[in-house]
Design a protein around this motif. Structure first.
Motif, PDB file in Angstrom:
ATOM      1  N   THR A  35       0.627  -1.723  -0.734  1.00 44.26           N
ATOM      2  CA  THR A  35       0.088   0.197   0.144  1.00 44.26           C
ATOM      3  C   THR A  35       0.673   1.527  -0.190  1.00 44.26           C
ATOM      4  O   THR A  35       1.288   1.164   0.916  1.00 44.26           O
ATOM      5  N   SER A  46      -3.276   0.238  -8.045  1.00 46.84           N
ATOM      6  CA  SER A  46      -4.146  -0.274  -8.245  1.00 46.84           C
ATOM      7  C   SER A  46      -4.614   0.364  -7.894  1.00 46.84           C
ATOM      8  O   SER A  46      -4.307   1.153  -6.242  1.00 46.84           O
ATOM      9  N   THR A  51      -8.068   0.880  -4.740  1.00 45.40           N
ATOM     10  CA  THR A  51      -9.346   0.023  -4.096  1.00 45.40           C
ATOM     11  C   THR A  51     -10.146   1.327  -3.456  1.00 45.40           C
ATOM     12  O   THR A  51      -9.552   2.628  -3.017  1.00 45.40           O
ATOM     13  N   THR A 107     -11.723  -2.715  -5.961  1.00 49.20           N
ATOM     14  CA  THR A 107     -10.604  -2.811  -6.328  1.00 49.20           C
ATOM     15  C   THR A 107      -9.736  -2.897  -7.562  1.00 49.20           C
ATOM     16  O   THR A 107     -10.721  -4.426  -8.536  1.00 49.20           O
TER      17      THR A 107
END
Length: 665
Positions: A74, A97, A99, A108
């Motif tokens: 993250t 990515s 989310t 996500t």
């Protein structure tokens, strides 16, 4: 629909009646994902970026993830529509990515955006100095994610920054200043960002060329070379190169150096280079060094006792402008002479004193060592002048009185020496000398016709001088031989053979006192007329005097003179030959006569005057014969007649010849 809040209630429906609504329940749908995502890298710091996206519905929380080292990580979590990302690695590209979540669910999805951080600083940076070209090449490890590189160089002393752009892994820097330290860095550039500067590397450029070269010759065949210090130099290398290829060097860390063991009298080219590590500067400008002159050689000494001086001469030396001669006596007393030429004269010497003579050369600054000494002067000098007084010739012997100048010091003795040849004969040589005497004259008798060379030597104690200048001359000549008389009292010819060293011949009438000269000639015959005396003599002479007189043999005939060229007897037609007699040696004569036609042989009659014997008669086939074994100091008269088988011709006029003394064996 994503991102929508729904109020949900339930109502029961019947055929007739419906129930009332149930309690309203809110239902939120899954959040919407953003459609416009923007990632901006922070080019001013490593690992930082700002990711922003458009507002979405139904999302309460957002988080960004990326694959880092193979695992999802993250990057940031926020409730806003932007996120500040930190801690990223330089020179990396991240696939993001996204989310989005709310109280109901989380969704996500991979975003259509990548994040590429600014380039990393270049690694393995190195710099290489190209010696002799004032150029350095900076190199680094090339990366594929870099669009180009910018290299920088700056002197530690300040000044202009040199830059170089490259799309590869190297960058050259030309025209670097000598003797400077340069710091080099390089940055990588990509997508509008540049990396931090690389690790700084530095070099020291090649030393500057030494300036203001000065060469001072030392007088011990060496030289002190100095120059201005060169920036960047650690060591210096000095070279002195001779014209014949010989090389002398010295190394130093200071700005001067001494070169030794140079050859004397040579011209050297001197230069110096400065060095730092593996680089050397260009050579300085050349300087010329002339070493001091070599020790003179070939010294010779000519001693002049007449003016008590000695002339020194020697072989000239290169680079010499002055010479100094020296004479040192045994008591240490020294005399000098100076010259710019390879000869000089030392005055005020003492004859008979032994001196050591030497010479040294100078170039105006340095002197050579003295030459090897030459000893001279110990022996006395010979007399300067030798003279001779010639006495009259007696019995073919001439006394020569030699005299000479006195040598100017006490207790000197002299000896006279003569060498020469008798009658010019190389096989009849003589070598005579007097005894040692303190007088300045001596008499020596020599035979007539002698060539001599006279010298005088002097001596003092055990030392003898060189011979004096030779006196070369001859004695008076010997009397001429082969004297012959032909003719009568009216007209006669006297002839003779030459005498060694004679230049004139004189014929005298010896019947009067003093004797009267009848003729003088340099030839070998003389014509006389109206001859009234039978006492005629001949002498040979030169500058040394006259020989003794030789009597001319005269035969008086009362017969009438005949014309031999036309007289012919009545019987047979044979005429009288014309006779010629020559004396070739003291007791040998050559008899020749004219050829008579029709004669087959000749009869030769030889009569010795004063002899009661009959004439000797010889038959000769030909027109000449040689008579030998004749008696010395005698007169012979000779006649010849022509003959053949039929008759005999008349006899020739007689020719008389006096035979001289026999030569000693």
């Amino acid at each position: 629909m994503c991102g929508t809040v729904y109020n949900v209630w339930v109502k029961a429906l019947g055929w007739q009646y419906n129930s009332s609504d149930s309690t309203v329940v809110s239902l939120t749908s899954a959040p919407c994902l953003p459609r416009e995502v923007e990632a901006k890298v922070d080019c001013n710091s490593d690992g930082a970026a700002v990711v922003s996206w458009n507002a979405t519905y139904g999302a309460a929380n957002f988080s960004l993830t990326a694959i880092v080292s193979g695992s999802p990580q993250t990057l940031c979590a926020t409730q806003q529509n932007r996120c500040n990302v930190t801690g990223l690695s330089c020179g990396e590209t991240y696939n993001l990515s996204f989310t989005a979540s709310n109280t109901q669910c989380s969704l996500t999805a991979q975003m259509h955006a990548n994040l590429t951080t600014r380039p990393c600083p270049p690694q393995r940076v190195a710099v290489d100095l190209q010696c002799g070209s004032h150029t350095a090449v900076l190199s680094w490890e090339e990366r594929s994610d870099v669009e180009f590189y910018v290299a920088r160089a700056i002197k530690t002393s300040g000044g202009e920054v040199k830059t170089c752009n490259s799309t590869g892994s190297t960058c050259p820097f030309a025209s670097l200043d000598c003797g400077e330290t340069y710091n080099f860095t390089v940055t990588a550039h990509s997508q509008g960002c540049r990396s931090q500067a690389s690790t700084t590397v530095f070099i020291q450029t090649e030393p500057c060329t030494p300036r203001q070269l000065v060469v001072d010759a030392t007088c011990d065949q060496g030289a002190l070379v100095s120059w201005s210090p060169s920036p960047g130099a650690e060591t210096y290398h000095v070279v002195a190169m001779g014209v014949n290829g010989q090389v002398h060097t010295c190394n130093t860390t200071s700005s001067n150096c001494s070169i030794s063991e140079l050859r004397c009298g040579q011209k050297y080219t001197v230069f110096v280079t400065a060095s730092h590590k593996n680089c050397s500067s260009e050579a300085s400008e050349n300087a010329t060094l002339n070493t001091g002159p070599c020790q003179p050689d070939g010294l010779s000494v000519t001693f002049h006792c007449k003016n008590q001086s000695a002339q020194l001469s020697w072989t000239p030396r290169d680079n010499a402008v002055d010479y100094y001669g020296c004479a040192q006596a045994g008591n240490g007393h020294m005399l000098y002479c100076h010259s710019r030429n390879p000869t000089c004269t030392i005055q005020d010497l003492e004859c008979g004193t032994l001196y050591n003579f030497s010479v040294r050369a100078s170039d105006g600054t340095c002197n050579s060592s003295f030459s090897d000494p030459v000893q001279s002067g110990a022996a006395p000098c010979p007399p300067d002048t030798v003279k001779v007084k010639l006495m009259p010739m007696q019995t073919e012997i001439q006394v020569l009185r030699f005299s000479w100048t006195e040598v100017t010091y006490r207790d000197t003795e002299y000896i006279l020496k003569l060498t020469g040849r008798l009658l010019g004969d190389s096989q009849a040589q003589f070598d005579l000398s007097s005894y040692w005497t303190s007088t300045t004259y001596f008499e020596i008798p020599l035979p007539c016709g002698s060539a001599y060379s006279a010298t005088v030597e002097s001596r003092k104690a055990a030392s003898t001088s060189n011979p004096s200048v030779p006196l070369n001359d001859t004695t008076a000549p010997c009397p001429p031989s082969g004297v012959a008389y032909s003719g009568n009292s009216s007209l006669a010819t006297v002839s003779w053979n030459t005498s060694m060293f004679a230049t004139t011949f004189r014929v005298y009438d010896n019947s009067v006192k003093p004797k009267a000269q009848l003729c003088r000639t340099a030839g070998l015959s003389c014509s006389l007329t109206n001859i009234t005396s039978t006492n005629i003599v001949i002498t040979a002479g030169n500058t040394a005097g006259e020989s003794e007189a030789t009597r001319v043999p005269i035969v008086v005939t009362n017969r009438r003179r005949r014309d031999l060229s036309v007289q012919r007897p009545k019987n047979g037609g044979l005429s009288a030959p014309v006779l010629d007699v020559k004396q070739t040696m003291s007791t040998v004569i050559l008899v020749e006569w004219s050829q008579i036609d029709t004669a087959s042989h000749y009869s030769l009659k030889i009569r010795k005057q004063g002899s009661s014997s009959e004439p000797e008669e010889i038959t000769v086939y030909g027109e000449s014969t040689i008579l030998t074994d004749l008696s010395p100091n005698s007169i012979y008269c000779i006649r010849v007649s022509a003959r053949n088988s039929a008759t005999s011709g008349p006899e020739s006029e007689p020719v008389c010849v006096q035979i001289g003394e026999d030569l000693p064996q």
